[in-house]
Design an enzyme around this catalytic site. Structure first.
Site, PDB file in Angstrom:
ATOM      1  N   LEU A   1     -27.446  16.903 -69.960  1.00  0.00           N
ATOM      2  CA  LEU A   1     -28.383  17.928 -70.423  1.00  0.00           C
ATOM      3  C   LEU A   1     -27.980  18.261 -71.858  1.00  0.00           C
ATOM      4  CD1 LEU A   1     -28.587  20.478 -67.437  1.00  0.00           C
ATOM      5  CD2 LEU A   1     -30.229  18.680 -68.031  1.00  0.00           C
ATOM      6  N   ASP A   2     -28.964  18.526 -72.702  1.00  0.00           N
ATOM      7  CA  ASP A   2     -28.650  18.967 -74.057  1.00  0.00           C
ATOM      8  C   ASP A   2     -27.752  20.197 -74.009  1.00  0.00           C
ATOM      9  OD1 ASP A   2     -30.307  16.996 -75.042  1.00  0.00           O
ATOM     10  OD2 ASP A   2     -32.022  18.333 -75.330  1.00  0.00           O
ATOM     11  N   LYS A   3     -26.964  20.371 -75.039  1.00  0.00           N
ATOM     12  CA  LYS A   3     -26.045  21.511 -75.103  1.00  0.00           C
ATOM     13  C   LYS A   3     -26.745  22.830 -74.801  1.00  0.00           C
ATOM     14  CE  LYS A   3     -23.091  24.057 -78.351  1.00  0.00           C
ATOM     15  NZ  LYS A   3     -22.574  24.127 -79.742  1.00  0.00           N
TER      16      LYS A   3
ATOM     17  N   ARG B   1     -38.585  18.264 -75.449  1.00  0.00           N
ATOM     18  CA  ARG B   1     -38.633  18.971 -76.735  1.00  0.00           C
ATOM     19  C   ARG B   1     -39.566  18.276 -77.719  1.00  0.00           C
ATOM     20  NH1 ARG B   1     -32.313  19.643 -77.974  1.00  0.00           N
ATOM     21  NH2 ARG B   1     -33.126  20.671 -79.858  1.00  0.00           N
TER      22      ARG B   1
END
Length: 234
Positions: free
Chosen positions: A76-78, A175
């Site tokens: 998962l993205d930060k 995104r």
């Protein structure tokens, strides 16, 4: 039949990793709810403040001699929160990665503005440039196919709350897709989010359904939508 799995046993507080809530654990997998702001794995700048490092310490239970390990299955993205699964054996890791595209992955997001179509599917081919920014291209030979389904749940004057189904799992897919629709995820400074005062990226991995690497049974894990998302949409 889908089997909803709960945490099987409360982990010891002594080794409970900060920034992670353990949703489920057995001898093959460990599933957590990751907070926004925590990396999945190490970067050039950060080695220890990651889900991987914290869970590695957790499974070793303080013993430097322990041979217990965890293996990264996906990321998962930060700044994305929610359900994140790790394998506890290499065999489990390879099974989960090989089957990953067939698993069901649901997200919740708050995006800026209002979607023209209140329900639909976005597809494109995603490529990445030299500064690691992802974007859509028309040429299938120059990108990886990405497919995102969505449904608008609620709207306010400035924001929309969406339920999202990820058909493919490309880097920054959600995104990029919504930014290119003119509705970037709230708090996304990389892909065009412009609203001021947003405390975090409003993207959350809400639900993951997979097949267990050992039993082959279908299991579903859920992480509640952050209350901040509901505050944004009011």
């Amino acid at each position: 039949m889908e089997e909803i799995q709960k945490k099987n046993k409360k982990p010891s507080n002594k080794y409970q990793p900060k920034g992670l809530t353990i949703l489920y654990e057995d001898q093959d997998i460990i599933v957590v709810n990751k907070v926004s702001g925590l990396l999945t794995m190490a970067s050039a700048r950060e080695r220890e403040k990651t889900a991987y490092f914290l869970l590695s310490q957790y499974v070793k239970k303080g013993s430097l001699k322990s041979k217990n390990r965890i293996f990264i299955v996906h990321r998962l993205d930060k700044d994305t929160s929610g359900v994140l699964v790790f394998a506890k054996t290499e065999k489990a890791k390879f099974f989960l990665q090989d089957e990953w595209q067939s698993f069901s992955k649901s997200y919740v997001a708050v995006v800026e503005g209002k979607m023209h179509e209140k329900e639909g599917i976005i597809t494109s081919y995603l490529a990445e440039n030299s500064i690691h920014r992802v974007f859509s291209v028309r040429n299938a030979d120059k990108g990886k196919f990405a497919k995102t389904g969505y449904k608008v749940v609620k709207e306010s004057e400035r924001f929309s709350l969406l339920n999202i189904h990820l058909y493919t799992g490309r880097k920054n897919q959600i995104r990029v897709h919504f930014a290119e629709q003119g509705c970037p995820v709230a708090g996304d400074k990389v892909y065009g989010g412009k609203s001021m005062g947003i405390k975090r990226l409003a993207l959350h991995s809400a639900k993951l359904t997979l097949r267990h690497p050992h039993t082959k049974k279908e299991m579903t894990f859920e992480a509640n939508t952050p209350s901040y998302f509901k505050q944004l949409i009011k």
